[in-house]
Design an enzyme around this catalytic site. Structure first.
Site, PDB file in Angstrom:
ATOM      1  N   SER A   1       0.819  -1.219   0.000  1.00  0.00           N
ATOM      2  CA  SER A   1       0.000   0.000   0.000  1.00  0.00           C
ATOM      3  C   SER A   1       0.852   1.269   0.000  1.00  0.00           C
ATOM      4  O   SER A   1       2.016   1.256   0.408  1.00  0.00           O
ATOM      5  CB  SER A   1      -0.906   0.026   1.226  1.00  0.00           C
ATOM      6  OG  SER A   1      -1.685  -1.130   1.274  1.00  0.00           O
TER       7      SER A   1
HETATM    8  N1  SAH Z   1      -0.300  -5.443   3.999  1.00  0.00           N
HETATM    9  C1  SAH Z   1       0.455  -5.715   2.785  1.00  0.00           C
HETATM   10  C2  SAH Z   1      -0.277  -5.362   1.508  1.00  0.00           C
HETATM   11  C3  SAH Z   1      -1.453  -6.167   1.320  1.00  0.00           C
HETATM   12  S1  SAH Z   1      -1.948  -6.535  -0.308  1.00  0.00           S
HETATM   13  C4  SAH Z   1       1.801  -5.043   2.798  1.00  0.00           C
HETATM   14  O1  SAH Z   1       2.100  -4.293   3.731  1.00  0.00           O
HETATM   15  O2  SAH Z   1       2.568  -5.293   1.858  1.00  0.00           O
HETATM   16  C5  SAH Z   1      -3.238  -7.639   0.169  1.00  0.00           C
HETATM   17  C6  SAH Z   1      -2.772  -9.014   0.518  1.00  0.00           C
HETATM   18  O3  SAH Z   1      -3.887  -9.718   1.041  1.00  0.00           O
HETATM   19  C7  SAH Z   1      -2.266  -9.805  -0.680  1.00  0.00           C
HETATM   20  O4  SAH Z   1      -0.986 -10.274  -0.450  1.00  0.00           O
HETATM   21  C8  SAH Z   1      -3.293 -10.951  -0.796  1.00  0.00           C
HETATM   22  O5  SAH Z   1      -2.730 -12.143  -1.264  1.00  0.00           O
HETATM   23  C9  SAH Z   1      -3.768 -11.062   0.645  1.00  0.00           C
HETATM   24  N2  SAH Z   1      -5.085 -11.710   0.827  1.00  0.00           N
HETATM   25  C10 SAH Z   1      -6.194 -11.590   0.061  1.00  0.00           C
HETATM   26  N3  SAH Z   1      -7.200 -12.337   0.557  1.00  0.00           N
HETATM   27  C11 SAH Z   1      -6.706 -12.937   1.691  1.00  0.00           C
HETATM   28  C12 SAH Z   1      -7.261 -13.847   2.639  1.00  0.00           C
HETATM   29  N4  SAH Z   1      -8.499 -14.312   2.547  1.00  0.00           N
HETATM   30  N5  SAH Z   1      -6.474 -14.232   3.673  1.00  0.00           N
HETATM   31  C13 SAH Z   1      -5.190 -13.798   3.791  1.00  0.00           C
HETATM   32  N6  SAH Z   1      -4.611 -12.962   2.906  1.00  0.00           N
HETATM   33  C14 SAH Z   1      -5.357 -12.526   1.872  1.00  0.00           C
END
Ligand code: SAH
Length: 232
Positions: free
Chosen positions: A81
């Site tokens: 993000s």
């Molecule tokens: N917090 C992260 C950015 C998140 S991007 C950072 O600091 O880099 C969103 C992430 O959520 C992605 O990696 C995606 O694979 C994950 N995601 C999506 N659905 C999910 C779920 N049901 N459980 C766990 N992770 C999930």
């Protein structure tokens, strides 16, 4: 006089050679312009954003963009993000050092590291195995021993480690997963990008008090979608 100038030059180049002076000043600039220049005032959040080396969490070829004002791709169609959004969500959780925090969506591990600068214990779940393993390795390398990474579907939360004082979901979901509400402690705060379209969501802050959930809409955002059991 000449002698003193020469020493300063030597010291300065030693610092930049290791990249420390450089990346610290890039973070100071990021904090001043992108965070304090907007509405980030929480001291703990600002300190954490100054400490965590964001360039360590982005792909090698994008390191020069690590302190820019936007999200970046991290592979597997996912993104890290924008720094402002990381700071905004962190500040909104109103964290205390002894809080137990759960993150859904580890991604690069950057948000988990920011949280780990503020609280004693962070648990984070990532559904894409490759990303989860990479984040785990990176967090270990950087010395974040208070972050526990699990590969799995965050829809179910992490019941064995609950209750949590704060829960942060970093993928856009249509509704708040019921297990997360259950696993939120009384007095706990949960933040989630909520919306029925994949392109835009509203950042919603939910607080639990006497078993009841109150929600407040904070900001329109754009997150990658919350997925279910994708790699199983
Ligand atoms: N917090 C992260 C950015 C998140 S991007 C950072 O600091 O880099 C969103 C992430 O959520 C992605 O990696 C995606 O694979 C994950 N995601 C999506 N659905 C999910 C779920 N049901 N459980 C766990 N992770 C999930």
């Amino acid at each position: 006089m000449h002698y003193r100038v020469a020493i300063l030059i030597v010291l300065f180049s030693a610092g930049t050679a290791f990249g420390q002076t450089d990346d610290r000043s890039l973070r100071e600039n990021m904090v001043d312009k992108q965070l304090k220049g907007r509405d980030i005032t929480d001291k703990a959040t600002i300190k954490a954003m100054l400490e965590v080396p964001r360039h360590e969490f982005v792909p090698e070829d994008l390191k020069h963009l690590a302190y820019g004002d936007g999200p970046l791709p991290i592979g597997e169609e996912q993104t890290i993000s924008q720094p402002y959004i990381v700071a905004f969500m962190t500040q909104s959780l109103n964290l205390k050092p002894d809080d137990q925090v759960l993150e859904i969506g580890t991604g690069s591990g950057y948000q988990a590291a920011v949280l780990a600068e503020i609280v004693d214990s962070v648990h984070t779940i990532e559904i894409v195995e490759k990303l989860g393993l990479r984040a785990k390795k990176k967090l270990r390398e950087l010395g974040y021993t208070n972050v526990n990474v699990k590969i799995g579907d965050g829809y179910h939360g992490w019941p064995e480690k609950s209750p949590f004082d704060a829960i942060i979901v970093t993928a856009g979901a249509e509704t708040i997963p019921p297990a997360l509400i259950e696993q939120l402690a009384d007095g706990g705060r949960l933040i989630i990008p909520k919306g029925s379209t994949a392109s835009v969501q509203q950042l919603v802050l939910a607080t639990k008090s006497n078993g009841k959930l109150k929600t407040k809409t904070l900001l329109p955002v754009r997150f990658v979608p919350f997925t279910r059991d994708r790699n199983r």
